[in-house]
Design a protein around this motif. Structure first.
Motif, PDB file in Angstrom:
ATOM      1  N   UNK A   1     -58.029  48.111  21.127  1.00 28.78           N
ATOM      2  CA  UNK A   1     -56.691  47.340  21.428  1.00 28.78           C
ATOM      3  C   UNK A   1     -57.177  46.003  22.716  1.00 28.78           C
ATOM      4  N   UNK A   2     -56.981  44.972  22.482  1.00 32.82           N
ATOM      5  CA  UNK A   2     -57.427  43.810  23.350  1.00 32.82           C
ATOM      6  C   UNK A   2     -56.261  43.212  23.936  1.00 32.82           C
ATOM      7  N   UNK A   3     -55.500  43.269  25.050  1.00 32.39           N
ATOM      8  CA  UNK A   3     -54.311  42.561  25.524  1.00 32.39           C
ATOM      9  C   UNK A   3     -54.946  41.398  26.628  1.00 32.39           C
ATOM     10  N   UNK A   4     -54.590  40.033  26.191  1.00 33.47           N
ATOM     11  CA  UNK A   4     -55.200  39.315  26.860  1.00 33.47           C
ATOM     12  C   UNK A   4     -54.482  37.810  26.534  1.00 33.47           C
ATOM     13  N   UNK A   5     -54.646  36.901  27.143  1.00 27.17           N
ATOM     14  CA  UNK A   5     -53.798  35.462  26.859  1.00 27.17           C
ATOM     15  C   UNK A   5     -54.828  34.785  25.746  1.00 27.17           C
ATOM     16  N   UNK A   6     -54.171  33.883  25.446  1.00 25.36           N
ATOM     17  CA  UNK A   6     -54.990  32.866  24.474  1.00 25.36           C
ATOM     18  C   UNK A   6     -54.930  31.477  25.161  1.00 25.36           C
ATOM     19  N   UNK A   7     -56.150  31.065  25.703  1.00 26.63           N
ATOM     20  CA  UNK A   7     -56.126  29.782  26.312  1.00 26.63           C
ATOM     21  C   UNK A   7     -56.737  28.675  25.322  1.00 26.63           C
ATOM     22  N   UNK A   8     -56.091  27.624  25.544  1.00 28.90           N
ATOM     23  CA  UNK A   8     -56.475  26.616  24.518  1.00 28.90           C
ATOM     24  C   UNK A   8     -57.631  25.607  25.049  1.00 28.90           C
ATOM     25  N   UNK A   9     -57.640  25.802  26.402  1.00 26.87           N
ATOM     26  CA  UNK A   9     -58.844  25.041  26.845  1.00 26.87           C
ATOM     27  C   UNK A   9     -59.627  25.995  28.253  1.00 26.87           C
ATOM     28  N   UNK A  10     -61.001  26.094  27.819  1.00 31.59           N
ATOM     29  CA  UNK A  10     -61.568  26.948  28.690  1.00 31.59           C
ATOM     30  C   UNK A  10     -62.292  27.932  28.328  1.00 31.59           C
TER      31      UNK A  10
ATOM     32  N   UNK B   1     -61.787  44.485  16.814  1.00 31.21           N
ATOM     33  CA  UNK B   1     -60.910  44.079  17.849  1.00 31.21           C
ATOM     34  C   UNK B   1     -59.654  43.733  17.474  1.00 31.21           C
ATOM     35  N   UNK B   2     -58.629  44.476  18.197  1.00 33.98           N
ATOM     36  CA  UNK B   2     -57.256  44.344  17.559  1.00 33.98           C
ATOM     37  C   UNK B   2     -56.630  43.549  18.667  1.00 33.98           C
ATOM     38  N   UNK B   3     -56.392  42.207  18.383  1.00 35.76           N
ATOM     39  CA  UNK B   3     -55.583  41.449  19.585  1.00 35.76           C
ATOM     40  C   UNK B   3     -54.162  41.684  19.926  1.00 35.76           C
ATOM     41  N   UNK B   4     -53.837  41.614  21.030  1.00 33.84           N
ATOM     42  CA  UNK B   4     -52.352  41.530  21.468  1.00 33.84           C
ATOM     43  C   UNK B   4     -52.343  40.377  22.558  1.00 33.84           C
ATOM     44  N   UNK B   5     -51.660  39.339  22.076  1.00 34.35           N
ATOM     45  CA  UNK B   5     -51.828  38.033  22.829  1.00 34.35           C
ATOM     46  C   UNK B   5     -50.502  38.509  23.699  1.00 34.35           C
ATOM     47  N   UNK B   6     -50.776  38.335  25.040  1.00 32.82           N
ATOM     48  CA  UNK B   6     -49.289  38.420  25.974  1.00 32.82           C
ATOM     49  C   UNK B   6     -48.790  37.092  26.402  1.00 32.82           C
ATOM     50  N   UNK B   7     -49.806  35.852  26.225  1.00 39.50           N
ATOM     51  CA  UNK B   7     -49.289  34.729  26.573  1.00 39.50           C
ATOM     52  C   UNK B   7     -50.541  33.813  25.946  1.00 39.50           C
ATOM     53  N   UNK B   8     -49.732  32.317  25.807  1.00 40.32           N
ATOM     54  CA  UNK B   8     -50.452  31.234  25.398  1.00 40.32           C
ATOM     55  C   UNK B   8     -50.649  30.439  26.582  1.00 40.32           C
TER      56      UNK B   8
ATOM     57  N   UNK C   1     -51.297  23.864  34.262  1.00 34.96           N
ATOM     58  CA  UNK C   1     -51.336  24.681  32.800  1.00 34.96           C
ATOM     59  C   UNK C   1     -49.864  25.044  32.605  1.00 34.96           C
ATOM     60  N   UNK C   2     -49.872  24.921  31.326  1.00 35.45           N
ATOM     61  CA  UNK C   2     -48.708  25.383  30.329  1.00 35.45           C
ATOM     62  C   UNK C   2     -48.588  26.707  29.992  1.00 35.45           C
ATOM     63  N   UNK C   3     -47.695  27.592  30.127  1.00 35.42           N
ATOM     64  CA  UNK C   3     -47.590  28.968  29.925  1.00 35.42           C
ATOM     65  C   UNK C   3     -46.617  29.014  28.915  1.00 35.42           C
ATOM     66  N   UNK C   4     -46.806  30.047  27.855  1.00 31.73           N
ATOM     67  CA  UNK C   4     -45.986  30.682  26.892  1.00 31.73           C
ATOM     68  C   UNK C   4     -45.823  32.199  27.199  1.00 31.73           C
TER      69      UNK C   4
ATOM     70  N   UNK D   1     -53.013  38.945  32.123  1.00 27.46           N
ATOM     71  CA  UNK D   1     -51.474  39.251  31.588  1.00 27.46           C
ATOM     72  C   UNK D   1     -50.647  38.490  32.548  1.00 27.46           C
ATOM     73  N   UNK D   2     -49.765  37.834  31.750  1.00 26.70           N
ATOM     74  CA  UNK D   2     -48.836  36.962  32.634  1.00 26.70           C
ATOM     75  C   UNK D   2     -47.498  37.713  33.315  1.00 26.70           C
ATOM     76  N   UNK D   3     -47.336  39.100  33.008  1.00 28.87           N
ATOM     77  CA  UNK D   3     -46.526  39.771  33.617  1.00 28.87           C
ATOM     78  C   UNK D   3     -46.805  41.281  33.633  1.00 28.87           C
TER      79      UNK D   3
END
Length: 99
Positions: free
Chosen positions: A14-23, A41-48, A58-61, A89-91
């Motif tokens: 289980x992979x918790x991470x963000x998804x960054x559009x650039x970089x 790889x089982x993704x857990x997207x904590x923020x975009x 940077x815009x963060x969701x 992780x954003x939080x």
């Protein structure tokens, strides 16, 4: 979240991470590397993010509120994981929810 899943015998992480559009970072980079290691790889997207946090604008969701339902659905279908990998992780509660 450990042990082998009844879904198949392949190792799973289980992979918790963000998804960054650039970089060149975030879950977009870790997924192919983990897959090349023959691990699912089982993704857990904590923020975009529009770009990774080294950029000045940077815009963060933040998706923290969505994680309990996401994790609950995995538990209901019997997902088990051999490991947990964390990136940005954003939080702080995102990591706590994964335990």
């Amino acid at each position: 979240m450990n042990g082998n899943s009844s879904h198949n015998n392949q190792k799973k992480i289980a992979v918790i991470n963000d998804f960054s559009g650039f970089g060149r970072c975030s879950i977009a980079v870790s997924m192919p590397i983990i897959s090349a290691m023959k691990v699912q790889c089982c993704p857990v997207v904590g923020s975009v993010l529009s770009a990774h946090t080294a950029y000045p604008q940077v815009t963060v969701r933040d998706l923290t509120e969505d994680l309990p339902g996401y994790i609950d659905s995995w538990q209901r279908i019997g997902c088990d994981f051999d490991a947990l990998y964390s990136g940005y992780m954003s939080h702080v509660s995102q990591g706590e929810q994964m335990l």
